[in-house]
Design a protein around this motif. Structure first.
Motif, PDB file in Angstrom:
ATOM      1  N   ALA A  41       0.657  -1.116   0.085  1.00  0.00           N
ATOM      2  CA  ALA A  41      -0.133  -0.014  -0.038  1.00  0.00           C
ATOM      3  C   ALA A  41       0.854   1.322   0.118  1.00  0.00           C
ATOM      4  N   ILE A  42       2.035   1.233   0.805  1.00  0.00           N
ATOM      5  CA  ILE A  42       2.740   2.363   0.881  1.00  0.00           C
ATOM      6  C   ILE A  42       3.636   2.833  -0.412  1.00  0.00           C
ATOM      7  N   LEU A  43       4.102   1.687  -0.676  1.00  0.00           N
ATOM      8  CA  LEU A  43       5.182   1.695  -1.859  1.00  0.00           C
ATOM      9  C   LEU A  43       4.246   2.061  -3.256  1.00  0.00           C
ATOM     10  N   GLY A  44       3.069   1.381  -3.281  1.00  0.00           N
ATOM     11  CA  GLY A  44       2.375   1.667  -4.498  1.00  0.00           C
ATOM     12  C   GLY A  44       1.875   3.287  -4.435  1.00  0.00           C
ATOM     13  N   SER A  45       1.371   3.670  -3.437  1.00  0.00           N
ATOM     14  CA  SER A  45       0.838   5.192  -3.454  1.00  0.00           C
ATOM     15  C   SER A  45       1.794   6.188  -3.538  1.00  0.00           C
ATOM     16  N   VAL A  46       3.112   5.760  -3.063  1.00  0.00           N
ATOM     17  CA  VAL A  46       4.334   6.524  -3.105  1.00  0.00           C
ATOM     18  C   VAL A  46       4.644   6.947  -4.880  1.00  0.00           C
ATOM     19  N   VAL A  47       4.871   5.612  -5.387  1.00  0.00           N
ATOM     20  CA  VAL A  47       4.862   5.709  -6.808  1.00  0.00           C
ATOM     21  C   VAL A  47       3.800   6.466  -7.438  1.00  0.00           C
ATOM     22  N   ALA A  48       2.456   6.204  -7.239  1.00  0.00           N
ATOM     23  CA  ALA A  48       1.514   6.984  -7.774  1.00  0.00           C
ATOM     24  C   ALA A  48       1.501   8.386  -7.559  1.00  0.00           C
ATOM     25  N   VAL A  49       1.805   8.763  -6.456  1.00  0.00           N
ATOM     26  CA  VAL A  49       1.687  10.158  -5.988  1.00  0.00           C
ATOM     27  C   VAL A  49       3.028  10.912  -6.886  1.00  0.00           C
ATOM     28  N   TRP A 395      -0.118  32.809   8.661  1.00  0.00           N
ATOM     29  CA  TRP A 395      -0.518  31.596   9.129  1.00  0.00           C
ATOM     30  C   TRP A 395      -0.389  30.567   8.011  1.00  0.00           C
ATOM     31  N   ASN A 396      -0.746  30.937   6.798  1.00  0.00           N
ATOM     32  CA  ASN A 396      -0.601  30.032   5.541  1.00  0.00           C
ATOM     33  C   ASN A 396       0.526  29.689   5.278  1.00  0.00           C
ATOM     34  N   SER A 397       1.682  30.794   5.514  1.00  0.00           N
ATOM     35  CA  SER A 397       3.105  30.279   5.333  1.00  0.00           C
ATOM     36  C   SER A 397       3.642  29.230   6.412  1.00  0.00           C
ATOM     37  N   VAL A 398       3.137  29.370   7.418  1.00  0.00           N
ATOM     38  CA  VAL A 398       3.620  28.448   8.468  1.00  0.00           C
ATOM     39  C   VAL A 398       3.062  27.143   8.135  1.00  0.00           C
ATOM     40  N   VAL A 399       1.528  27.051   7.936  1.00  0.00           N
ATOM     41  CA  VAL A 399       1.095  25.955   7.602  1.00  0.00           C
ATOM     42  C   VAL A 399       1.649  25.108   6.410  1.00  0.00           C
ATOM     43  N   LEU A 400       1.787  25.837   5.475  1.00  0.00           N
ATOM     44  CA  LEU A 400       2.451  25.402   3.878  1.00  0.00           C
ATOM     45  C   LEU A 400       3.752  24.990   4.417  1.00  0.00           C
ATOM     46  N   SER A 401       4.561  25.773   5.060  1.00  0.00           N
ATOM     47  CA  SER A 401       5.942  25.272   4.970  1.00  0.00           C
ATOM     48  C   SER A 401       6.138  23.988   5.812  1.00  0.00           C
ATOM     49  N   LEU A 402       5.542  23.905   7.066  1.00  0.00           N
ATOM     50  CA  LEU A 402       5.569  22.976   7.909  1.00  0.00           C
ATOM     51  C   LEU A 402       5.063  21.749   7.350  1.00  0.00           C
ATOM     52  N   GLY A 403       3.765  21.901   6.701  1.00  0.00           N
ATOM     53  CA  GLY A 403       3.161  20.719   5.885  1.00  0.00           C
ATOM     54  C   GLY A 403       3.772  20.194   4.841  1.00  0.00           C
ATOM     55  N   SER A 404       4.377  20.965   3.825  1.00  0.00           N
ATOM     56  CA  SER A 404       5.148  20.604   2.709  1.00  0.00           C
ATOM     57  C   SER A 404       6.631  19.973   3.100  1.00  0.00           C
ATOM     58  N   ALA A 405       7.267  20.664   4.120  1.00  0.00           N
ATOM     59  CA  ALA A 405       8.582  19.978   4.539  1.00  0.00           C
ATOM     60  C   ALA A 405       8.115  18.503   4.855  1.00  0.00           C
ATOM     61  N   THR A 406       7.089  18.380   5.612  1.00  0.00           N
ATOM     62  CA  THR A 406       6.955  17.005   6.465  1.00  0.00           C
ATOM     63  C   THR A 406       6.511  16.206   5.234  1.00  0.00           C
ATOM     64  N   ALA A 407       5.640  16.506   4.449  1.00  0.00           N
ATOM     65  CA  ALA A 407       5.100  15.700   3.407  1.00  0.00           C
ATOM     66  C   ALA A 407       6.413  15.226   2.425  1.00  0.00           C
ATOM     67  N   VAL A 408       7.185  16.119   1.981  1.00  0.00           N
ATOM     68  CA  VAL A 408       8.398  15.788   1.170  1.00  0.00           C
ATOM     69  C   VAL A 408       9.395  15.178   1.928  1.00  0.00           C
ATOM     70  N   MET A 409       9.693  15.152   3.077  1.00  0.00           N
ATOM     71  CA  MET A 409      10.752  14.215   3.579  1.00  0.00           C
ATOM     72  C   MET A 409      10.240  13.030   3.846  1.00  0.00           C
ATOM     73  N   ALA A 410       8.837  12.812   3.963  1.00  0.00           N
ATOM     74  CA  ALA A 410       8.273  11.559   4.242  1.00  0.00           C
ATOM     75  C   ALA A 410       8.212  10.932   3.021  1.00  0.00           C
ATOM     76  N   LEU A 411       7.551  11.470   1.924  1.00  0.00           N
ATOM     77  CA  LEU A 411       7.437  11.038   0.643  1.00  0.00           C
ATOM     78  C   LEU A 411       9.033  10.649  -0.068  1.00  0.00           C
ATOM     79  N   THR A 412       9.803  11.543   0.092  1.00  0.00           N
ATOM     80  CA  THR A 412      11.085  10.996  -0.572  1.00  0.00           C
ATOM     81  C   THR A 412      11.801   9.862   0.198  1.00  0.00           C
ATOM     82  N   ALA A 413      11.736  10.018   1.528  1.00  0.00           N
ATOM     83  CA  ALA A 413      12.383   8.847   2.090  1.00  0.00           C
ATOM     84  C   ALA A 413      12.030   7.392   1.713  1.00  0.00           C
ATOM     85  N   VAL A 414      10.613   7.256   1.471  1.00  0.00           N
ATOM     86  CA  VAL A 414      10.236   5.992   0.599  1.00  0.00           C
ATOM     87  C   VAL A 414      10.773   5.830  -0.677  1.00  0.00           C
TER      88      VAL A 414
END
Lengths: 596, 376
Positions: A41-49, A395-414
């Motif tokens: 599930a994880i590998l497949g969705s990472v490739v798709a994303v 507020w937008n910048s804080v949410v976006l930067s924290l959110g995208s940094a977390t998402a990017v690092m998790a995604l690229t780790a896989v």
């Protein structure tokens, strides 16, 4: 050991049997229908994303470049007109020439400054070095748009402090420096990217075996001869690669051409794309045609750069290791080099920041003078705190930067795990997909994403999610670099021993791989947070009222001519980013891995 | 206990065809025995071990442990490594640097399906840490351990899961010589005390000879000989085995015939006619290589007596090297140079005549590759 000693631990069947209910009982057959489990599930969705993020907007961009403008009266039709218009006008030739002149000029300036400073810092006994290394990092956290604005305040023909000072000194009204010119653009962009050149060349000098220089010294070569004939020659691949990186960065850069070039009609590709979109009626087809040309140039640059660097260095990090280079004793000359350090720091950090602080304390923008000193006030700060979109933007910048940094690092780790640890066919393609956005200039990315989500709908356009998608796509390559560098250092046997100990793939990933990647994950996360806050060139095409980010607010303030408010906002932003970096590094040190 | 039958492995290379690693590897290890896969690097020994571990998926063959099939290409069975319950010590030790010594050793017990209560885990881990002499370091960071201690921790981690099979992948190769000698005894002691069936991979013939009940010598993906350390050393069946294990003299020769009286074959060599023994089928006029270990070439300044069948000859001392506990002599017999390892009390000067005696039991005739293939 052997090259083939790589486990297909990722193999479908492995995980299947690993978590199957029949585990421990008679072994399952390979031929059974594949079961859905955590790994797949994880590998497949990472490739798709990844595929979705990297490929789909690009496809829409290419598609759009072959269409006529869509209007109420006529639907879009296939056409080559955009390319014909883009390539047959004399203006395009000029555009091409301007872009190359600007990018090459800025890259050369950044490289010369950066290489000289790196050499002085790495190879000589110049005083103030520790201070300097810290200073050289600071420009990286100053958003590009603030840097440009502060240089306008310093060197514009009318209000520039440098001109005013020189004019009053020589009591003339001659304009000494004009920032609104090609040389002005090259100056600002080159200075802005000099820290990157400095870091790249520092790494190159650090990874160079000093005994190569020492043996030249034993042969009787003088310091200058060594520098010219050994050090520079050895650093040549690094210099060429750095030049190409800087060239690509400059040709992508948006703030400088938009703020300094457009007012006087000096156009490059990025500013022309922006202009084509913001013209009325907006000509997205033409913008796409320009964008694809720009994309071809950056692609050529990046390809050439990876050729020069060689495949092995593709993931080389900025931190060198290994040798303790010998320092050259400069004697009395060291005061000169220290002076050069100070001059550079003044131009890149101190002057721009001071001018922002000065202007932020005014009611209306005025050059420093005794009279202006009388009217210092905190009004601008008060105004900005009550500025309607400022709070939302922060507020937008804080949410976006924290959110995208977390998402990017998790995604690229896989992704990195798949690329480096498995033998799944097509993993090289996955690697390339995740690294591909690197060649996409921010403005081109913004355009592609805009076209994509305007066309397919789905309610993403106009929300903060489209910015999130843009940031994740744009910064995915950075995440890849950080993760790949640290995963390459992770010995495969560390995971294999977890499998032998009975851990499932998911357990091994969570308890062994992720904790060991932590230093790289934290460093990459901090970096992406910073670049997300600074991001302007994608956001400018994707924001809408209510989803502004801080760089957009600065842009708006500039457009409105609210210079003092802009300065107040900028000073607070730089302060906040600085505090964030300090805190993050402190936390990183505390909770990071204990190095042996 | 462990049966490996007709194991084939290969791995894909980025370019070009798949590289074949193990080829038709077949062997059997009885319960509680220490079995070594020995060979030069690239011979397929590590791939074979990793196939047993399940870290590598072979392309053909069967692997059965304790009657349980863990891999079978025919029946399409592949049990993943984390379900096999084999302990493994890796060449790099693979100690997790973000955990303490205790956490490293406790990991196998924490990730298993039916988790034990905390105090039971603690008890088991401390017992195994005590067994390897690390009990006082339990709370230390794993990276603070020395090389030898890390090695013992890796062993403890493999032992704590009470594995059916212990797999060791060159575990001593990263240690310095003194420590390696000590760990060799330690390993042997623990293996014997626990009666663990152990598969050991090494390229160090000394280690293999010292530790193993049985050795399989591998070359180019195939097992070339299986036997006890003594058999492998004294009766090498191929030139490769003789050469890879220890130092040896190779003397080319031609079979003259069988001597019924001595139950030995007579071979004509540049060092004179010799009586030799063999495990291979020989025929007259066959080209063979005679292998004799330097320590089996006996030298003396006086002519020896020929009681029983002996190979007696003489030569001149050509070179000698004093090495402390022995002296290496190069003796020239005609044009042939024979290496001999002698007691340091032998002080014959260079250029002097010396008598050579070689026990036919120690002279092993190995058919040349071409001849062996023709005979087979």
């Amino acid at each position: 050991m052997q090259a083939g000693g790589q486990a297909p631990a990722s193999d479908a069947r492995v995980a299947e049997a690993a978590s199957g209910p029949g585990a421990g009982m008679p072994p399952r057959l390979q031929g059974d229908a594949p079961r859905v489990d955590a790994q797949w599930a994880i590998l497949g969705s990472v490739v798709a994303v990844t595929a979705w993020l990297a490929l789909v907007p690009l496809g829409f961009l290419v598609w759009q470049s072959f269409l006529t403008p869509h209007s109420a009266r006529a639907p879009a039709r296939f056409t080559l007109k955009n390319y014909i218009e883009a390539y047959t006008s004399v203006e395009t030739l000029l555009l091409f020439f301007n872009s190359l002149q600007f990018a090459i000029g800025a890259a050369v300036l950044a490289l010369v400054v950066g290489t000289a400073l790196a050499w002085v810092n790495e190879r000589t006994n110049t005083p103030l070095k520790p201070l300097f290394y810290a200073l050289s990092i600071i420009p990286l956290i100053i958003p590009g748009i603030l840097f440009v604005v502060s240089w306008i305040m310093l060197a514009s023909p009318k209000i520039g402090i440098i001109n005013l000072v020189l004019q009053s000194l020589f009591s003339t009204d001659h304009v000494f420096v004009d920032i609104y010119s090609m040389s002005g653009m090259i100056w600002v962009d080159g200075l802005h990217y000099a820290p990157i050149a400095f870091l790249l060349m520092t790494a190159a000098f650090r990874s160079m075996d000093p005994s190569l220089e020492e043996s030249a010294m034993m042969c009787g070569a003088s310091m200058a001869q060594i520098a010219r004939r050994i050090t520079l020659k050895l650093a040549w691949p690094a210099i060429a690669a750095s030049f190409l990186i800087l060239f690509v960065r400059s040709i992508e850069s948006f703030e400088v051409p938009a703020l300094l070039g457009l007012p006087v009609g000096l156009r490059v590709f990025t500013s022309s794309i922006y202009d084509a979109i913001h013209a009325y009626p907006s000509n997205i087809g033409l913008a796409s045609a320009y964008a694809i040309t720009l994309l071809v140039i950056t692609m050529a640059g990046v390809t050439l750069q990876s050729r020069v660097t060689g495949q092995g260095h593709r993931y080389s990090t900025v931190t060198g290791k290994g040798f303790r280079p010998r320092r050259i004793d400069l004697g009395r000359w060291k005061y000169l080099t220290a002076g050069l350090f100070l001059l550079y720091a003044t131009l890149v950090v101190i002057l721009p920041f001071c001018v922002l602080v000065w202007s932020s304390l005014q009611k209306y923008y005025a050059a420093p003078s005794m009279a202006a000193l009388q009217t210092l006030s905190f009004d601008a700060y008060r105004t900005i705190l009550n500025y309607p979109s400022a709070g939302t933007a922060v507020w937008n910048s804080v949410v976006l930067s924290l959110g995208s940094a977390t998402a990017v690092m998790a995604l690229t780790a896989v992704i990195c795990w798949i690329v480096l640890r498995t033998k799944i066919p097509g993993r090289a393609l996955l690697d390339n997909m995740a690294s591909a956005p690197l060649v996409m200039p921010g403005l081109v990315m913004g355009l592609a994403i805009m076209i994509c989500y305007l066309t397919i709908g789905g309610g993403v356009y106009g929300t903060i999610w489209i910015l999130f998608i843009a940031y994740v796509t744009r910064f995915m390559p950075y995440g890849m670099r950080y993760n790949a560098a640290s995963m390459a250092q992770l010995h495969r046997e560390l995971e294999e021993s977890a499998a032998m100990a009975g851990a499932t793939w998911f357990t091994a990933f969570r308890r062994i791989v992720l904790p060991l990647l932590k230093p790289g994950l934290i460093a990459g996360w901090i970096y992406i947070v910073i670049v997300s806050v600074r991001e302007l060139s994608s956001s400018i095409l994707l924001y809408s009222p209510g989803t502004e980010v801080v760089s957009i607010v600065i842009w708006e303030l500039w457009q409105n001519g609210q210079y003092v408010e802009l300065s107040a906002f900028g000073v607070m932003l730089i302060g906040a980013l600085f505090v964030f970096v300090m805190v993050a590094q402190l936390l990183g040190k505390r909770f990071g891995i204990k190095e042996a | 206990m462990l049966t490996v039958r007709a194991l084939y492995t290969e791995y894909a290379t980025p370019r070009g065809p798949a590289v074949k690693a193990a080829q038709d590897v077949t062997f059997e290890v009885p319960s509680g025995k220490f079995f070594t896969l020995l060979g030069p690097s690239g011979c397929g020994k590590t791939t074979t071990l990793r196939s047993i571990a399940g870290l590598e998926r072979p392309v053909g063959g069967d692997i059965v442990v304790n009657g349980k099939v863990v891999y079978s290409s025919e029946r399409k069975i592949f049990i993943p490594p984390n379900r096999r319950n084999f302990g493994m010590v890796f060449q790099s030790y693979a100690i997790w640097p973000h955990m303490t010594v205790f956490a490293n050793a406790a990991f196998p017990l924490e990730v298993r399906k039916n988790k034990l209560p905390k105090n039971e885990i603690r008890e088991k881990v401390m017992r195994v840490l005590t067994a390897v002499g690390l009990e006082q370091y339990a709370e230390r960071d794993a990276t603070k351990l020395s090389g030898g201690q890390q090695q013992r921790l890796a062993l403890a981690r493999a032992l704590v899961m009470e594995p059916e099979l212990l797999l060791l992948d060159e575990p001593l190769s990263n240690l310095d010589a003194k420590l390696r000698d000590r760990m060799r005894f330690e390993l042997k002691r623990i293996q014997r005390e626990l009666g663990l069936t152990t598969i050991y991979v090494t390229h160090d013939q000394g280690e293999a000879l010292a530790l193993s009940h049985e050795i399989a010598v591998m070359n180019e993906g195939r097992i070339v000989q299986v036997g006890s350390p003594r058999t492998i050393y004294e009766h090498p069946r191929t030139k490769f085995v003789a050469d890879f294990i220890g130092t040896t003299n190779f003397i080319d020769g031609i079979v003259l015939g069988h001597e019924e009286a001595a139950q030995r074959w007579r071979v004509r060599t540049p060092a004179g006619d010799m009586l030799v023994q063999t495990d291979s089928a020989l025929t007259p006029n066959m080209r063979v290589t005679v292998s004799i270990r330097p320590e089996d070439v006996e030298l003396s300044e006086t002519a020896g007596d020929a009681s029983g069948p002996q190979n007696l000859t003489s030569g001149l001392v050509d070179q000698k090297v004093f090495l402390g506990d022995f002296v290496d002599f190069q003796v020239k017999i005609g044009d042939f140079i024979l290496l001999s390892r002698a007691h340091p009390s032998l002080r014959t000067p260079i250029g002097e005549k010396i008598h050579v005696r070689m026990n036919p039991d120690k002279c092993v005739a190995i058919p040349d590759d071409g001849a062996a293939r023709a005979a087979a």
